[in-house]
Design a protein around this motif. Structure first.
Motif, short mmCIF file in Angstrom:
data_model
loop_
_atom_site.label_atom_id
_atom_site.label_comp_id
_atom_site.label_asym_id
_atom_site.label_seq_id
_atom_site.Cartn_x
_atom_site.Cartn_y
_atom_site.Cartn_z
N GLU A 104 0.84 -1.19 0.00
CA GLU A 104 0.00 0.00 0.00
C GLU A 104 0.87 1.23 0.00
N LEU A 105 0.90 1.90 -1.12
CA LEU A 105 1.72 3.11 -1.22
C LEU A 105 0.82 4.26 -1.62
N PRO A 106 1.08 5.44 -1.12
CA PRO A 106 0.29 6.59 -1.55
C PRO A 106 0.64 6.95 -2.99
N GLY A 107 -0.31 7.53 -3.70
CA GLY A 107 -0.02 7.83 -5.09
C GLY A 107 -0.88 8.94 -5.64
N ALA A 108 -0.49 9.40 -6.83
CA ALA A 108 -1.25 10.44 -7.51
C ALA A 108 -0.93 10.38 -8.99
N PRO B 198 -8.94 9.58 -9.53
CA PRO B 198 -9.85 9.93 -8.42
C PRO B 198 -9.27 9.59 -7.05
N GLU B 199 -8.38 8.63 -6.99
CA GLU B 199 -7.84 8.27 -5.67
C GLU B 199 -6.51 8.92 -5.37
N SER B 200 -6.15 9.87 -6.21
CA SER B 200 -4.89 10.59 -5.94
C SER B 200 -4.95 11.22 -4.58
N CYS B 201 -3.86 11.16 -3.86
CA CYS B 201 -3.92 11.78 -2.55
C CYS B 201 -2.95 12.93 -2.48
N GLU B 202 -3.22 13.82 -1.58
CA GLU B 202 -2.39 15.02 -1.43
C GLU B 202 -0.99 14.65 -1.04
#
Ligand code: SF4
Lengths: 946, 1056
Positions: B484-488, B816-820
Motif C-alpha cells: 500500500e503506497l500513496p499515489g497520484a 480519483p484516488e490521488s492523494c495530497e
C-alpha cells in the motif's frame, strides 16, 4: 578438490598428467629479510653488511627493472665511496648472464619472420587447423599477425621447458581430438621454425638457453643473489640448480613464514593462496569510476602531503585506466606523476613521423598526405620558403576545390591553384628521400633511408636532455635507431626478398609497438610521485603507498578460457595458473601492506566504458566474520538524492562578437536573405567573412556542387548552342562540357562519389536540356550570363548609398514577352521562387530576385530592356519533374518597391549594428553550431548592437 | 530443485524480475553448484553489475538473519532447496567473494566477445581483435563506402542511386549510401539473398497496348449527372484527366494513390457516388495492371540494387575491419552462428574445455530484447541443457514482452512468446503481475491506458496499428500493487504555444514547473522527466535550472553541452585547419583567449595560433594540452559550475584518447562528439529518454513529450520473419501502404508486419515510461484546439484518461484516488550535503629533499658534451667497428703491465669467441691490437717501469665498475654509473697521491684528426675524473684523465 570439481575435470577430460620433468629445486641459501620495512632497503643493508664495499663479483637479480634501479641507488647511497658495485640484473636477464648460447639468439622480429616461414611451409590442412581461412590470406599483415600469435604462444611455453611437441599429448584429453591435431600442426611448424633459424645461424633464445643448460655451458664464476624473486620460470630454476650453493635468495618475509617458501625462496602457492591479508578495512576504498578513484587518491595524497614529501609516496597502478585521471590531478597540484611505464614510443614525435610516412607511402592518398604534413616536425620542412602559408591550409584549400584522390603527376586545377600543393608535395618527396621511391629494396637500404629521414627532420640542432621534450625526443630516436639496427640485421633469408618502403617501415614499427621511453628522472625543483605497475609494487620502498585499480582481473589476473591454454591446462602443465597468480598477489599485497606505515588500496566499481568491475578477491582474504562487512563496502551505497535547490545561477554569455566591426559599405543581393534568416549568420558570414575549413569531404558539398553546375551552365550560356531549340544538341553540349570541366577540376579519376555526383548532374542537365529547348522554341533568347556590374549598383537608404553587389546567372529576352532574370538552383528540391522570397503573410524572407532587378538596371539601359522583368529560378533539382523554369507569377512594380523598402530596412539595421539575433537558422557545421550555442545547456544571450 | 528445474517467467514492470533471478542464482549456489557453472546474461553492463550486487547483497543481509533470511528461505523453498541459517550464508558469502573470478554474469555482448576471443582462429577472426569505438567505426564505414564505390561499376551504383531515390538524381552520394547501410545492414546480415527477391512484378503492357489503353481512356464514357441526362460528372472528368496526365508523365504511384484506381484497388464499386461500370473496368484494369507492373518492377529493381550494394559494402567493410583488427558487436553473432553454417556451439568443438568448465545453468534476463541472431548462438546451449534429463542442469528465462523497446537493435520479443513451443520440456510460464514498485494509483492509471488499448481512438483508420494494439490488449493483465503506497496521477494540458514558438516548449515548461512543485513538497522524492528523444534533454535541464533546480541526465550526453568544451574543441579544430577563421573567432572571443594569449586580432589571422596548438598537441597530447587550460576555465568568470565539470571531463577524455596513436585533432573531435559522458551527480531530478530509464524507478515521473507519432520516422526497409528464431524470409525497401497493397502476397504482409512491430514497440515505450513511477505520474500533452483524438501518444492518453476540456489549471484528468500526500515516507537521518563543486581536493607537496629515481649519468654518454647530436643517436651500435672495439677492449683488460703480459694469439682469440664468432675478423683485430701495443706511446703508458716514479707503488684497476652519488652544482644529486677501462693509482708510502684514468678509443682516427676527437671526448673524460676523485677522495686536480687512441697509437692527457 571438491567432489564436484573432480567430476567436472572428468567431464572435461582432465586426466592426471605428469608435467615435463619438474625442475630440480635449486639448493639456495635463504635469508629472510622480514617485512617490517621495505624489502629493498633491508636487502641493500644486508648486502652491504655481508660484502662491505666489495660487491664487484656479485650478480644480483631482481624481479623488475625498477627494483633493479632502486636497489642500485640504495646501495650507492649506503656504500662508502670507492666501493665496487655489483652487477644488477632483472630476473629475466639473469639466465643470459649465466649461460653461454651456442648461436646468437634471434631477435623478436627475426623470430616472427621465422614463424611466418614455418607456417607458410605447412600443408594447407595443418595451416587451416591452426587458423581457419589462413591459406587464403596472402596479405603480409594477416600472416605476420598469425606469426606473432604463434611466437607469443611459443614464448609462453618455452621458458617453462615445454614446446609444441610436448603439448600434443599433454595439451588435451582423449575427447579433444581437435585440440590435439592443432598442437600437432603447431609442432610441425615448430620443426621448420627451428630449421629456418638454424639455417641463419640463429637460435630461439629460450631453446638456446635450454640447450646451454643441457650442455653445461654455465658460468659459475660469480655469486648470485636473488632479491625478492618469489617465482621463477623453469629455465631459471634449472640454471640456478647448476650453480650449487653459490646462490643466495633474499626473501621478503619474516623467518616465521619460512614454510611459505621452497628451498629457492619461491612461493608455495598452496600456502599463500588461502592466507588472509593484513588489510584494515579503513585502508580499502571503493569508488565508482576511474575518475572517482583518482579523486579518492588525490584526497588521500592531500592528507599524506602533510607528513610525506612527494618522493616518499608511491602510486600503484594495477589498472592503467586510472593513470590519466591521476596525471591530471597531480599536475593540477603542481606535482608530477612519474609513471614508470614511461612514454609509449608510439606517442613520440619521431615514431609518429615514421608511422604517418609509412601510411602515406602505402596508400599515397590525400588523407594520408594531409596527416603527414600536419606533423609539426615536418610542416616547417615542407612549407614554402617564406612559410607564408601553412601546409595544412594549402592542402585544405586545394581539397575544398578539387577533392583529389592523392598526390599525382598532374594535379587538376589551374596552374595558380595547383602551384602550392604541387611544390609542397615535391618538397615532401625530397624530404622522404629514398623512402619515397616505389621500388623494392633490401632491408638494409630501407634502414639507411629511415635513418636519413630522421636525421634530416631532427638533426638540425643537438638535443638537450635537460629539456623534457628533447629528452623524450632523444630517447625515442635512440630506441628507433636500435630498432632500425635490428631491422637491418635481420638475415635476408628470413625476409624473403626485397620489400617496398612502407613494408619495411611497417616491420620496423611493428617490432617497436610495445617500446617506451623511460620517464625523466626526478628534478630537484619538482615534487614527484612515483607510479608503478602492480608487479613492481611489492619491492617498492616508499613509506606511503596507494594502489589504484585493486580489482579482480588486475589483481590477480586470471584466465577463464583461452584460445590455446585454458587455466585447467596450465595447471596440468605446471605453467603459471590462476592459483599461482593468486598466491603471488596475496603475497605481494601482504608485503606492501606490511612493509610501510601508510598504505591504501582503491577499488573501482566501473571501468571507463561502463563495464562493471568487482574488487580483487584478495580484499576478502580476511576472517570470515569480517567478510560481510567488506562486501557491504563494495556494494553501491543506497544513494539518496541531493536536494534539488541550486543557488548559484551560471553565467550567461552574450553571443560572441568583436569589439570592432568592419564597415559594411556593400552588400550582395544574397546577403539580404541571410540577414532576414538570421542577423547573426549575416554578421559571421557577411560582416566578418568567417570561413570554415574541413577536409573530410569525399564528395562535393551543396555549395560546390552548385558552383560546378553553374560553371557548366555559364559555358552553355556563352556557347553557340545557347539558343538552340534542339534538346539533343544542348544535352550533348552540356554533357561534354561537364566532362571537360570535371576533368580540369577533379582530374582523370575523381573520387568515386564525385564521379557519381557528376553523373547525377548530367542526368539533371539532360532534363534541363529538354526544358531549355522548349523555351528556346518559344522564342526566348539568352541575353547575358553571369552578369555583374563591376562596382555593384548604389542603393540609397536615408540619403546614404550602399553598394548592392551580385552576379546574375542569366538574363533572357523575348521579342514579345519582355525580359527575364533567372537564377539557377541546384538544391535537391526545386524551390518555388515566390515562396522562397516571401512568407505566407507577405513578409520578405529573401530579396535576391527583386534586388536582381536593381542590379540589372545598367544592363537593361544598355540593351534597352524595358518594363517589369520576369524573375524566377531555373531549378536543376533532384526529381525530373522539378527541373523547370519557375517564374514568379505577377509581381508588379509595387511588389518590387515593397521589396526595396524591406531591403532598406535591412540596411538600416545593419548600419545600426543589429546583428545579435539568432533568427530561425539552425546551422549544421560544428563550429557554426557552437557559435550559435546549439545544444548548450546555457544558450548565449541574444541582443545588443555592435 | 522443484519438479522441473527449468523456468520461464513473464514479469511485468516492477514485479521483481531481478529478485527472481537472484533467488534462482542463490538457490543454485546453496545447492552446491559452482559459480562458474552458471551463466547469467543480460543486456546492459549496468544490469549485469546489478545481478551480482543483488546476489551478494541478499547474502550479506541474510547473514545478519531476520527478515532477509526469512525471505531468502521462502524463495529457496520454492526452488526446492533446504532452508539455510545465517551462519551458512556467511560461509557461502566468504566462499563466493574469494572466488569472484569464477562468476559468469555478463552482458550477452560480453559473453559473445569472450567466445569469439577464445575461438578467434577457428572463426577466422583476426587474432587479438578488438571492438571498435563508435567514431572509429564511422570512419571505417565511410572508408568502406569509398572502397566499395571504387570497385563497383559506375552504372551499377547509378542504378542503385536512382532506385533509392525513386528515379531522382541526388547529389548527396555518401549520405544516401550510408543511410542504406545503416538501415539495411542488419536485415542483410539476417537474410539470404532470396529473401530480397520476394517482390515480383506481373507483366505490363507493351508500348502498343499502352498507347491503345491510353486512347481508350481518353474516349472512356463518363457517367452523367442528373440520372444520366446531365453533362458528364465533373469529378470524373478531373479524375480521368489526371489519369491521362499520370500515364503520360509515367507517375505511376500518384496514379494508384488517388482517384478511381484507388477505389478499384480498395474494392469499391462507386466513385464519387457514381457506379464504376464494366465498361470503366475494361478501360481501367489494363492501366492498373500496367501501373502495378511499373511500380513493382521499380521496387524489385531497388531491392536488387540495394542487395547488390550491401553485398559490395559488406565485402569492403570486412576487409577494412580485418586490416584494422577491429570488429563491431553486430559481427559477433554472425561469426558465432553464421546463417549458412553451423553455430560454434554445435560445431563439435569442445567448447567447455577451452572455456575452462561447462556451463550447466543458463539464466537469461531481459529475454525480450534478444535478437534472433543472438538467440541462434545461445540456442544450442539452451537446447543441450533443456534436453538434459538428469535434472542437474537448468534453464531459466525471464522477460516482459511489454518492455521490449529495442526492436531498433533487432530485439525480437516473439522469441519469448515462442519459447514454450520451442522447448517442450519447459513448464508453463509463470506470470508475475504484482508490482513491488508502484502505488495502486499509478498501476490503475497504467491499466486504464492498456486494458482497452485495442479500442483506443488514436488508432482510428490504421488497420495494422489497431491489430498491434489489440494483440497488446490480449496479452495484458491488470497490475496489482503488492504494497500500500500513496499515489497520484494527472493528465495535464500545456498552454497553447505563442506564434512561431516550438510547440514542445510549453510542455517542457510545464514539466519544469511540475518538477519544481514536486521538489518543494517532497524534497526527498526522486523525480524523473522522461523524454522521447535525446534532443530535448539539454533544454529540459536548462529549464529546470532556470527554476533553481539542479538536474542531471542519465546515460550521459556528449560533452557538447558546455560552452567551455565547445571553445576548446574550436581551438583543436583550428589546430587542424589554420584557415578556419570561424573557429578562430570562436576561440578568440572566448574566455580561453586570455590563457592562450590571443586576442581579437588573431580571430581573423589565426595561422600562428594554429601552428602553436598543433605543436603543443604533438608535444603534450590531448589530455595534457587540455589540462593546461583547466585552471583558466576554473578562473574564468564567463564559465560556471557546469562548464568546469564538463571541461574536466573533456580533459579526462583527452587522456583516454591519447592511447590511440592519432595525430589529427579532427579524429579527437569526432571521438568527443560520439562519446557520451555521464554527469555523475546524484541530483534529485533526472532528465533522460525513456529508453535510458529502462530498469530504473523514481518516486515521481513526468512525461512531457508525448505529442509524437508512434513512428518517429518511416522505416526504409520492410522485413518478414515468420519464425522468430529464424532468419528473415522477406526483405524489401519500404513503400506506402497503397503501394504495398499492390502486392498482397508479399509486400502487403511485410508492411503489415513492420507496422505491427513498430506500434507494438511504441506501446512498450509508453508502458515503460508510465511504469517507472512509484508514486506519482504527471503526464503532459500539448494544447489542442479540436477535440479529435490525434494518432499520437497524447491521443492514446487523451482517449484512455480524458480528453478535456481542461480545467483552468490545465488538468484534463486526475486519478480519483490521488492523494495530497502522495510521497514516500522521508528517510531517517541527515540529508546528504549538496555535491561539492570545489575542484578536487589536491595535495600540496613540499619541495623534494631526497628524490628517488635520481638522475643517472654515465661518462660514456657524455661524449661531445651535455648535448646529444641526433646523428650520433642514429649511428648503428653494432656496425663493424663495434665488435672490433669490444674485442680490443677485452684483450686490453688482460694487460696489467706489458712486462707481465704474455698471452698468446690462440688464447686471446679464444677469449674473443663470445664477442666475435668470425675467426678471420678476430685475427684481423688481433693484428691491430698487437700493432697498437707495439707503438711507442702505448709502450710507455703500459710499462710499469716507465710509469712508476721513485718510491711509487702503482695499483691498476681494469674494467672496474663504479656507481657513485655525486652532488651536482645545482644542489641536486646524480648517480654516476659505468666502468673505467683502466685506472692507475699512485701511492707513496702507502698514501694515495694521485690517480689516472685511461680510456681506450678504438675508432680509427688519422693522426691529424686526433685533436678534434680528443675535444669530442673531453666531457666524458671529465666525468671519469670527477667520479674517480669522488671514489678515491683525491682532489680533482690530482686525478689525471687520459685518452688512448689505439689505432694511431696516440696518447692524449686531458688538460687539468
Ligand atoms: S490517501 Fe487515499 S489515495 Fe492516498 S494512499 Fe491513502 S488511500 Fe490511497
Amino acid at each position: 578438490m571438491s567432489p564436484r570439481k573432480r567430476e567436472a575435470d572428468a567431464a572435461t577430460g582432465m586426466l592426471p598428467f605428469d608435467a615435463p620433468a619438474a625442475p630440480p629445486t635449486p639448493r639456495v641459501r635463504r635469508v629472510f629479510l622480514g617485512w617490517d620495512r621495505p624489502p629493498l632497503a633491508a636487502a641493500a643493508e644486508w648486502l652491504l653488511r655481508e660484502r662491505e664495499a666489495d660487491l664487484g663479483e656479485l650478480l644480483i637479480a631482481l624481479p623488475g627493472g625498477r627494483a633493479r634501479r632502486r636497489l642500485g641507488e640504495l646501495l650507492a647511497r649506503g656504500a662508502t665511496a670507492g666501493w665496487r658495485p655489483p652487477r644488477l640484473v632483472t630476473q629475466g636477464e639473469l639466465v643470459d648472464e649465466l649461460l653461454q648460447l651456442e648461436r646468437p639468439a634471434a631477435g623478436r622480429l627475426a623470430r616472427t619472420l621465422a614463424w611466418r616461414h614455418a607456417l607458410e611451409a605447412l600443408p594447407a590442412r595443418d595451416l587451416e587447423r591452426i587458423a581457419r581461412g589462413a591459406t587464403e590470406r596472402r596479405d603480409t599483415e594477416a600472416r605476420l599477425r598469425l606469426a606473432d600469435t604463434v611466437r607469443t604462444l611459443h614464448g609462453l611455453l618455452a621458458p617453462e621447458g615445454l614446446d609444441f611437441d610436448a603439448l600434443v599429448d599433454a595439451g588435451s584429453g582423449p575427447e579433444q581430438e581437435d585440440e590435439r591435431s592443432r598442437w600437432a600442426a603447431l609442432a610441425r611448424a615448430q620443426a621448420t621454425y627451428r630449421e629456418v633459424l638454424a639455417r641463419e645461424d640463429l637460435v630461439d633464445p629460450h631453446e638456446g638457453r635450454r640447450a646451454a643448460i643441457d650442455a653445461g655451458r654455465i658460468r659459475r664464476d660469480r655469486d648470485v643473489v636473488l632479491v625478492g624473486v618469489a617465482d621463477m620460470n623453469h629455465l631459471l630454476a634449472r640454471t640456478l640448480a647448476e650453480l650449487d650453493e653459490r646462490a643466495t635468495a633474499l626473501v621478503a618475509a619474516p623467518a616465521e613464514l619460512a614454510d611459505g617458501f621452497d628451498a629457492a625462496g619461491r612461493l608455495f602457492p598452496a600456502f599463500w593462496s588461502t592466507r588472509d591479508v593484513p588489510l584494515d578495512v579503513e585502508r580499502w576504498h571503493v569508488e565508482e569510476k576511474p575518475s572517482d578513484q583518482a579523486d579518492r587518491i588525490s584526497t588521500l595524497l592531500a592528507g599524506w602531503s602533510e607528513r610525506y614529501a612527494a618522493e616518499e609516496i608511491t602510486i600503484g597502478l594495477a589498472d592503467d585506466e586510472v593513470a590519466p585521471y591521476l596525471e591530471r590531478r597531480l599536475r593540477a597540484a603542481g606535482a608530477r606523476m612519474r609513471n614508470a611505464a614511461g612514454t609509449p614510443l608510439v606517442r613520440t614525435r619521431p615514431y609518429r613521423v615514421l608511422a604517418a610516412a609509412a601510411r602515406f607511402l602505402e596508400r599515397r592518398g590525400f588523407p594520408e598526405l594531409a596527416t603527414l604534413v600536419r606533423h609539426p616536425d615536418l610542416a616547417p620542412l615542407v612549407a614554402d620558403e617564406d612559410a607564408k602559408r601553412d601546409p595544412a591550409e594549402v592542402l585544405d584549400r586545394y581539397h575544398e576545390e578539387h577533392l583529389p584522390h592523392g598526390p599525382s603527376e598532374d594535379w587538376p586545377g589551374a596552374p595558380a591553384d595547383t602551384r602550392g600543393v604541387r611544390e609542397l608535395h615535391e618538397r615532401l618527396v625530397a624530404l622522404l628521400g629514398a623512402l619515397a621511391g616505389k621500388r623494392k629494396a633490401e632491408l638494409g637500404a630501407w634502414a639507411e633511408a629511415t635513418r636519413e629521414l630522421l636525421g634530416t627532420v631532427y638533426g638540425a640542432a643537438p638535443l638537450d636532455p635537460e629539456v623534457e621534450d628533447e629528452r623524450v625526443l632523444a630517447g625515442a630516436i635512440t630506441r628507433l635507431a636500435e630498432g632500425i639496427e635490428e631491422l637491418a640485421a635481420v638475415p635476408a633469408g628470413l625476409v624473403g626478398g626485397k620489400l617496398l618502403a612502407h613494408e619495411a617501415l611497417a616491420l620496423l614499427l611493428r617490432q617497436l609497438r610495445g617500446a617506451s621511453v623511460a620517464p625523466a628522472p626526478a628534478r630537484p625543483e619538482e615534487p614527484t610521485v612515483e607510479a608503478l605497475g602492480w608487479l613492481e609494487l611489492a619491492l617498492d620502498d616508499a613509506p606511503a603507498l596507494v594502489v589504484a585499480g585493486f580489482n579482480e582481473g588486475r589483481v590477480p589476473e586470471s584466465v577463464q578460457g583461452d584460445a590455446f591454454l585454458p587455466d585447467a591446462l596450465r595447471t596440468k602443465l605446471g605453467l603459471p595458473d590462476n592459483d599461482a597468480r593468486l598466491a603471488r598477489d596475496v603475497y605481494a599485497t601482504t608485503v606492501l601492506l606490511s612493509a610501510r606505515p601508510d598504505a591504501a588500496l582503491v577499488t573501482g566499481r566501473r571501468a571507463r566504458d561502463g563495464d562493471p568491475l568487482v574488487p580483487s578477491r584478495i580484499a576478502f582474504h580476511a576472517p570470515e566474520d569480517e567478510v560481510a562487512e567488506r562486501v557491504r563496502r563494495f556494494l553501491p551505497p543506497e544513494t539518496r538524492p541531493e536536494p534539488a535547490r541550486d543557488e548559484g545561477a551560471d553565467p550567461v554569455a552574450p553571443l560572441p562578437r568583436l569589439r570592432e566591426t568592419p564597415r559594411v559599405d556593400r552588400m550582395s543581393v544574397t546577403s539580404f536573405g541571410d540577414y532576414l534568416t538570421s542577423p547573426y549568420l549575416f554578421y559571421l558570414r557577411r560582416v566578418l567573412r568567417l570561413r570554415t575549413r574541413d577536409d573530410s569531404a569525399r564528395e562535393l558539398d551543396p555549395l560546390r556542387f552548385g558552383n560546378f553546375g553553374h560553371a557548366v551552365l555559364q559555358a552553355f550560356g556563352e556557347s553557340e548552342v545557347r539558343d538552340s531549340p534542339l534538346a539533343d544538341v544542348i544535352e550533348d553540349f552540356l554533357s561534354q562540357k561537364a566532362d571537360d570541366l570535371a576533368r580540369a577540376t577533379f582530374g582523370k579519376t575523381p573520387l568515386p562519389a564525385v564521379a557519381l555526383q557528376l553523373e547525377q548532374l548530367k542526368y539533371r542537365l539532360r532534363r534541363f536540356a529538354q526544358v531549355q529547348a522548349w523555351r528556346a522554341a518559344k522564342g526566348w533568347r539568352v541575353q547575358a550570363v553571369e552578369w555583374r556590374p563591376d562596382e555593384g549598383v548604389p542603393f540609397d537608404v536615408d540619403g546614404e548609398a550602399i553598394r548592392i553587389t551580385g552576379r546574375i546567372d542569366r538574363i533572357d529576352v523575348h521579342p514579345d514577352e519582355g525580359w527575364a532574370i533567372l537564377d539557377y538552383k541546384t538544391s535537391e528540391a526545386g524551390a518555388d521562387p515566390a515562396k522562397t522570397a516571401r512568407g505566407r503573410d507577405g513578409t520578405w524572407r529573401n530579396l535576391q530576385l527583386p534586388l536582381y532587378r536593381l542590379l540589372a538596371e545598367p544592363l537593361a539601359r544598355q540593351h534597352g530592356l524595358e518594363g517589369t522583368p520576369q524573375v524566377g529560378y531555373v531549378t536543376i533539382a533532384r526529381e525530373a519533374e522539378d527541373i523547370a523554369f519557375k517564374l514568379v507569377d505577377g509581381w508588379t512594380d509595387a511588389d518590387f518597391e515593397d521589396a526595396y523598402s524591406a531591403a532598406a530596412d535591412v540596411v538600416r539595421k545593419v548600419r545600426r549594428g543589429e546583428f545579435f539575433e539568432l533568427g530561425g537558422y539552425v546551422p549544421s557545421e560544428p563550429v557554426l553550431r557552437a557559435l550559435f550555442g546549439e545544444g548548450l545547456l546555457h544558450r548565449p544571450a541574444e541582443g545588443g548592437v555592435a | 530443485m522443484s519438479a522441473s528445474p527449468h523456468r520461464l517467467i513473464l514479469a511485468s514492470a516492477g514485479t521483481g524480475k531481478t529478485y527472481q533471478l537472484s533467488g534462482r542464482f542463490l538457490a543454485l549456489l546453496f545447492a552446491g553448484v559452482e559459480p562458474e557453472r552458471i551463466l547469467a546474461t543480460t543486456f546492459t553492463r549496468k544490469a549485469a553489475g546489478e545481478i551480482l550486487d543483488r546476489v551478494l547483497r541478499r547474502l550479506v543481509d541474510a547473514s545478519a538473519g531476520a527478515g532477509a533470511l526469512r525471505a531468502l528461505n521462502q524463495q529457496l523453498e520454492a526452488e526446492g532447496v533446504a532452508p539455510v541459517d545465517a551462519a551458512r550464508c556467511t560461509e557461502l558469502l566468504a566462499e563466493l567473494v574469494r572466488g569472484l573470478h569464477r562468476f559468469r554474469i555478463r552482458t550477452l555482448d560480453a559473453f559473445f566477445v569472450h567466445l569469439a576471443r577464445v575461438f578467434a582462429l577457428e572463426l577466422a577472426l583476426p587474432p587479438e581483435w578488438r571492438i571498435l569505438d563508435e567514431d572509429e567505426d564511422k570512419v571505417l564505414r565511410r572508408d568502406s563506402i569509398s572502397d566499395a564505390l571504387a570497385r563497383a561499376e559506375r552504372d551499377e551504383v547509378i542504378e542503385l542511386l536512382r532506385a533509392l531515390q525513386k528515379s531522382g538524381a541526388s547529389k548527396a552520394i555518401e549520405r544516401t549510401l550510408l543511410a542504406t547501410v545503416d538501415e539495411g545492414r542488419s536485415a542483410f546480415l539476417d537474410s539470404h539473398a532470396a529473401a530480397w527477391d520476394r517482390v515480383s512484378a506481373p507483366d505490363g503492357l507493351d508500348d502498343e497496348r499502352l498507347a491503345q489503353a491510353l486512347e481508350d481512356l481518353e474516349t472512356m464514357e463518363l457517367p452523367r449527372t442528373r440520372g444520366g441526362k446531365g453533362p458528364e460528372a465533373k469529378t470524373w472528368i478531373r479524375a480521368r484527366d489526371e489519369l491521362i496526365e499520370a500515364v503520360r508523365a509515367e507517375t505511376w504511384v500518384q496514379m494508384v494513390d488517388k482517384g478511381i484506381l484507388k477505389k478499384i484497388l480498395e474494392g469499391e464499386t462507386t466513385y464519387s457516388s457514381q457506379d464504376i461500370t464494366q465498361h470503366h473496368m475494361d478501360v481501367l484494369l489494363p492501366l492498373l495492371a500496367h501501373a502495378r507492373h511499373e511500380i513493382l518492377s521499380e521496387v524489385q529493381r531497388q531491392n536488387a540494387a540495394t542487395l547488390a550494394w550491401l553485398d559490395r559494402f559488406e565485402a569492403a567493410y570486412a576487409e577494412r575491419k580485418d586490416l584494422d583488427g577491429g570488429l563491431v558487436f553486430d559481427d559477433l553473432p554472425r561469426a558465432l552462428a553464421p546463417l549458412d553454417g553451423v553455430p560454434l556451439a554445435a560445431s563439435g568443438f569442445d567448447l567447455w574445455f577451452r572455456l575452462d568448465g561447462r556451463v550447466d545453468h543458463l539464466l537469461l534476463d531481459e529475454f525480450q530484447d534478444t535478437a534472433p541472431s543472438q538467440w541462434r548462438v545461445l540456442e544450442p546451449l539452451a537446447e543441450e541443457i533443456v534436453s538434459d534429463g538428469t535434472g542437474e542442469r537448468s534453464f531459466f528465462c525471464v522477460g516482459d514482452v511489454k518492455q521490449s523497446i529495442y526492436a531498433w537493435r533487432s530485439g525480437e520479443p516473439r522469441l519469448l512468446a515462442e519459447m514454450p513451443e520451442r522447448f517442450r520440456h519447459l513448464p508453463d510460464a509463470t506470470e508475475l503481475s504484482q508490482s513491488w514498485r508502484s502505488s495502486q494509483v499509478v498501476l490503475s492509471t497504467v491499466d486504464l491506458v492498456f486494458q482497452r488499448i485495442g479500442d483506443n481512438a488514436a488508432f482510428e483508420g490504421q488497420r495494422s496499428y489497431r491489430d498491434a494494439a489489440r494483440k497488446w490488449q490480449e496479452d495484458y493483465r491488470p497490475h496489482i500493487a503488492a504494497r500500500e503506497l500513496p499515489g497520484a496521477a494527472w493528465l495535464l494540458e500545456a498552454r497553447p504555444p505563442h506564434d512561431d514558438e516550438d510547440p514542445d516548449v510549453p510542455t517542457l515548461e510545464l514539466a519544469a514547473e511540475r518538477a519544481a512543485a514536486i521538489a518543494s513538497e517532497a524534497p526527498h522524492a526522486t523525480i524523473a522527466v522522461l523524454l522521447r528523444r535525446n534532443a530535448h534533454v539539454a533544454r529540459m535541464i536548462y529549464l529546470l535550472r532556470q527554476r533553481g533546480l539542479r538536474a542531471s541526465s542519465e546515460g550521459g550526453n556528449p560533452l557538447l553541452d558546455s560552452a567551455a568544451v565547445l571553445h576548446a574543441l574550436s581551438a583543436l579544430h583550428l589546430a587542424d585547419h589554420p584557415g578556419d577563421t570561424s573557429a578562430a573567432f570562436h576561440v578568440c572571443t572566448s574566455p580561453l583567449a586570455a590563457i592562450l594569449g590571443v586576442g581579437e586580432r588573431d580571430a581573423l589571422a589565426p595561422a600562428a595560433l594554429s601552428r602553436r596548438l598543433r605543436d603543443d598537441l604533438a608535444r603534450l597530447g590531448f589530455g595534457e594540452l587540455l589540462g593546461t587550460l583547466l585552471p583558466a576555465v576554473h578562473a574564468a568568470e564567463g564559465y560556471g559550475a557546469w562548464d568546469r565539470k564538463r571541461f574536466a571531463q573533456l580533459v579526462d577524455l583527452g587522456y583516454a584518447f591519447d592511447r590511440r596513436e592519432e595525430l589529427r585533432a579532427d579524429a579527437f573531435l569526432a571521438f568527443v562528439r560520439d562519446t557520451p559522458v555521464e554527469d555523475p551527480s546524484s541530483t534529485q531530478v533526472k532528465v533522460m529518454t525513456t529508453h535510458a530509464a529502462k530498469g530504473l524507478e523514481f518516486d515521481a515521473v513526468i512525461l512531457p513529450e508525448l505529442d509524437l507519432r508512434f513512428l518517429l520516422r518511416d522505416f526504409s526497409v520492410l522485413r518478414r520473419r515468420p519464425v522468430a528464431a529464424k532468419e528473415l524470409t522477406g526483405v524489401s525497401c519500404s513503400r506506402s501502404h497503397a503501394v504495398c497493397e499492390l502486392d498482397p502476397d508479399e509486400l502487403a504482409p511485410m508492411r503489415h508486419e513492420e507496422d505491427v512491430r513498430a506500434v507494438r514497440e511504441a506501446l512498450c515505450l509508453l508502458y515503460v515510461g508510465l511504469t517507472r513511477a512509484a508514486h506519482r505520474l504527471d503526464i503532459i500533452v500539448r494544447h489542442r484546439k479540436q477535440p479529435r483524438i490525434p494518432g499520437t501518444y497524447a491521443g492514446v492518453l487523451r482517449d484512455a484518461l480524458g480528453n478535456g476540456p481542461a480545467t483552468e489549471g490545465g488538468v484534463l484528468w486526475h486519478h480519483p484516488e490521488s492523494c495530497e500526500a502522495w510521497w514516500p515516507p522521508p528517510p531517517q537521518g541527515e540529508p546528504p550535503a549538496p555535491e561539492d563543486e570545489e575542484p578536487d581536493r589536491l595535495p600540496r607537496f613540499r619541495k623534494p629533499t631526497h628524490p628517488r629515481a635520481l638522475p643517472r649519468r654515465s661518462p660514456s654518454a657524455e661524449e661531445g658534451g651535455a648535448l646529444l647530436a641526433v646523428e650520433d643517436l642514429l649511428r648503428p651500435r653494432r656496425a663493424g667497428g663495434f665488435t672490433r672495439g669490444t674485442l680490443i677492449h677485452r684483450w686490453l683488460e688482460e694487460v696489467e703491465w706489458l712486462e707481465d703480459f704474455g698471452a698468446g694469439d690462440d688464447e686471446l682469440s679464444a677469449l674473443g669467441h663470445g664477442i666475435e664468432r668470425d675467426e678471420a675478423a678476430r685475427r684481423e683485430a688481433l693484428t691491430a691490437f698487437r700493432a697498437a701495443l707495439a707503438g711507442e706511446e702505448l709502450q710507455a703508458l703500459l710499462t710499469r717501469a716507465r710509469q712508476a716514479g721513485a718510491d711509487e707503488e702503482l695499483e691498476v684497476w681494469r674494467e672496474r665498475g663504479f656507481s657513485e652519488i655525486v652532488p651536482d652544482p645545482d644542489g641536486g644529486e646524480t648517480l654516476w654509473t659505468g666502468s673505467f677501462d683502466r685506472v692507475v693509482l699512485r701511492r707513496r708510502g702507502g698514501e694515495l697521491t694521485g690517480a689516472e684514468v685511461l680510456d681506450y678509443k678504438t675508432d680509427r682516427v688519422a693522426a691529424a684528426g686526433v685533436e678534434a676527437r680528443a675535444a669530442f671526448y673531453a666531457p666524458q673524460l671529465a666525468g671519469y675524473r670527477r667520479v674517480l676523485a669522488r671514489m678515491t677522495g683525491l682532489a680533482e686536480e690530482a686525478v689525471a684523465a687520459t685518452l688512448v687512441f689505439l689505432e694511431p697509437g696516440v696518447v692524449r692527457r686531458l688538460p687539468r
